[in-house]
Design an enzyme around this catalytic site. Structure first.
Site, mmCIF file in Angstrom:
data_model
loop_
_atom_site.group_PDB
_atom_site.id
_atom_site.type_symbol
_atom_site.label_atom_id
_atom_site.label_comp_id
_atom_site.label_asym_id
_atom_site.label_seq_id
_atom_site.Cartn_x
_atom_site.Cartn_y
_atom_site.Cartn_z
ATOM 1 N N GLN A 75 -10.248 22.506 -2.954
ATOM 2 C CA GLN A 75 -9.608 22.297 -2.362
ATOM 3 C C GLN A 75 -8.884 21.101 -3.122
ATOM 4 O O GLN A 75 -7.595 20.396 -3.509
ATOM 5 C CB GLN A 75 -9.427 22.787 -1.586
ATOM 6 C CG GLN A 75 -7.048 22.631 -1.550
ATOM 7 C CD GLN A 75 -6.438 22.750 -1.818
ATOM 8 O OE1 GLN A 75 -6.624 24.538 -2.759
ATOM 9 N NE2 GLN A 75 -5.344 23.018 -2.399
ATOM 10 N N GLU A 76 -9.981 20.042 -2.066
ATOM 11 C CA GLU A 76 -9.169 18.883 -1.955
ATOM 12 C C GLU A 76 -9.646 17.365 -3.889
ATOM 13 O O GLU A 76 -8.379 17.070 -3.360
ATOM 14 C CB GLU A 76 -10.336 17.735 -1.072
ATOM 15 C CG GLU A 76 -10.020 18.489 -0.382
ATOM 16 C CD GLU A 76 -8.795 17.712 1.024
ATOM 17 O OE1 GLU A 76 -7.896 16.800 0.303
ATOM 18 O OE2 GLU A 76 -8.308 17.744 2.307
ATOM 19 N N SER A 77 -10.432 18.087 -4.084
ATOM 20 C CA SER A 77 -10.593 17.110 -5.116
ATOM 21 C C SER A 77 -11.312 17.819 -6.688
ATOM 22 O O SER A 77 -12.269 17.145 -7.612
ATOM 23 C CB SER A 77 -11.822 16.226 -4.980
ATOM 24 O OG SER A 77 -13.571 16.695 -4.264
#
Length: 486
Positions: free
Chosen positions: A312-314
């Protein structure tokens, strides 16, 4: 697929009224031994079910599933041990009731009037619609008149009753087959794999399977929303049934039923084919490089959840950089990284270690009044939004007579943190709460996809190994120069 939220207050009132109505039919009031007495004397509540990640499954951490947890709480309420037995065929479930080998069925079954000849139902604990599915890429039928192939449903399922009614009332030429050796889930998977043209399924199971089989597509809704219920023996003895209704009333009153639904169904929302397909491809091609690091640094967190957070972050890109300057697999700010001892934010191991430590610190910081299995969602909201803003969401929830310790209540208030009507009165002011809401929901969906997809791969690998082993027994390896004498 839009799910109708059940009115738990109405369920509780109905359950209580039914329990009072059944009071005269409880044998122990007349000195007789009833079904509930026999269960308590036996020390076991025998429950028939089917194997499914949503309903009942076993793993290294023990049994899990919506129906399992609900049945376990009912057994605890009765003061007995839960004995849950999975069966492959729906008809077998009702046979166990008829033969008195089970006290009840908890298997995510849709209410079906035909089943009332053999059993009676409890209150609804969630709702689904029946849908027809096909494989993406093949022509999409708009009605049963457009079917150009084989339609098969599980024998004994509510889908059989639905199809019979449709044939009688609207589609006289409708034909289908039934399968006794394939479950509804297996038939859905066969459609996804191109081995079957069509089947029917319930909207929740389909939505969950699409996370690991994105080519499974919904053609159209066959029914409106219908209740999912437990089933009990047809009997004049209402002792167990009345206890179940009392149990449901308590579950509704203290919010436990709504929280269970949130745990297992709260992340079931709109389906994005491209995003899911991209994620599954990344599991095969990118995750293997980082999996050992997620497993090594997960700590108290499930490594698959940590991996879902990183995606989700990267999108598992160690070089990822945002316009605001956060960087790396876990997208750490410079200040956060410094506080965690992370010297190189784009180093995969440092980033994963730092993100995991930071998240576990947030989990420890979350108020103790929040249940253990919900603390992670509050921590994730704080990870994305900031701890103070998460506290503001809890305060808003309490001010609106919600439960600040319940994620299902608090997550609905997160978007209010960006609304002028609410944020001026908060302690920490404006925040993009809608982004935090989507952030947590996306992570939950990625985790479901990751867990399910890896389980499918492990299952197929085990099946392949078993076949290879059997072939090895049947056809022994013969080395050069060897001969087999008959």
């Amino acid at each position: 697929m839009t799910r109708i939220k059940l009115n738990y207050f109405v369920i509780g009132v109905v359950a209580l009224l039914l329990a009072l109505a059944l009071w005269p039919n409880i044998p122990w009031r007349n000195g007789q031994e009833g079904q509930l007495d026999r269960i308590k004397a036996r020390g076991e509540l025998r429950v028939s079910t089917i194997s499914s990640p949503l309903i009942y499954s076993t793993g290294k951490d023990g049994p899990s599933g919506f129906d399992y947890e609900l049945a376990k709480r009912f057994a605890d309420y009765l003061g007995v041990k839960l004995v849950m037995t999975p069966h492959h065929n729906i008809n077998d479930l009702f046979d166990t009731l008829d033969s008195d080998d089970a006290d009840m069925i908890a298997a995510g079954l849709i209410y079906n009037s035909e089943r009332l000849k053999r059993a009676r139902t409890g209150p609804a604990y969630y709702s689904v619609s029946q849908q027809l599915v096909y494989r993406l890429g093949s022509p999409r039928p708009k009605s049963f008149s457009d079917l150009k192939g084989q339609l098969i449903v599980a024998s004994g399922s509510a889908h059989m009753t639905t199809l019979k009614q449709l044939k009688q009332t609207k589609y006289p030429d409708l034909n289908w087959g039934s399968s006794v050796d394939r479950s509804g889930k297996e038939l859905l998977e066969q459609v996804a794999d191109g081995k079957l043209d069509y089947t029917l399924g319930d909207s929740v199971t389909i939505a969950l399977l699409q996370r690991i089989h994105p080519q499974l597509a919904v053609a159209f809704d066959v029914t409106d929303e219908e209740p999912v219920t437990w089933y009990f023996q047809q009997s004049h003895d209402d002792s167990l049934y009345a206890a179940m209704l009392d149990f449901y009333s308590e579950m509704v009153e203290d919010g436990s039923l709504a929280r269970l639904e949130e745990k297992y169904l709260g992340h079931v929302g709109s389906f994005d084919y491209v995003d899911t397909k991209t994620f599954l491809s990344a599991i095969d091609n990118v995750l293997p490089s980082f999996r050992p690091l997620f497993e090594k640094h997960a700590g108290e967190i499930d490594w698959r959840l940590l991996a879902a957070i990183a995606y989700q972050e990267s999108h598992w890109n160690p070089q990822a950089t945002s316009p605001t300057g956060v960087r790396g697999l876990m997208m750490l700010t410079r200040a956060t990284a410094s506080g965690l001892g992370v010297k190189d934010r784009v180093d995969p191991e440092e980033s994963i270690r730092g993100g995991s430590v930071y998240l576990q610190r947030l989990m420890q910081k979350v108020p103790d009044t929040i249940p253990e299995d919900e603390r992670i969602w509050f921590a994730l909201a704080a990870y994305n939004l900031g701890y103070g803003h998460m506290l503001d969401a809890r305060k808003l929830t309490k001010n609106q007579n919600g439960n600040p310790d319940s994620w299902v209540d608090v997550k609905m208030r997160l978007p209010m943190l960006s609304q002028k009507r609410y944020y001026p009165s908060t302690t920490y002011g404006y925040a993009r709460g809608h982004e935090a809401y989507n952030y947590v929901e996306n992570i939950r969906r990625y985790q479901v996809s990751l867990v399910g997809y890896l389980q499918e791969k492990e299952k197929k690998a085990a099946q392949h190994a078993a076949i290879e082993a059997e072939l090895g027994k049947a056809y022994p390896v013969v080395g050069p120069g060897w001969s087999i004498n008959n």
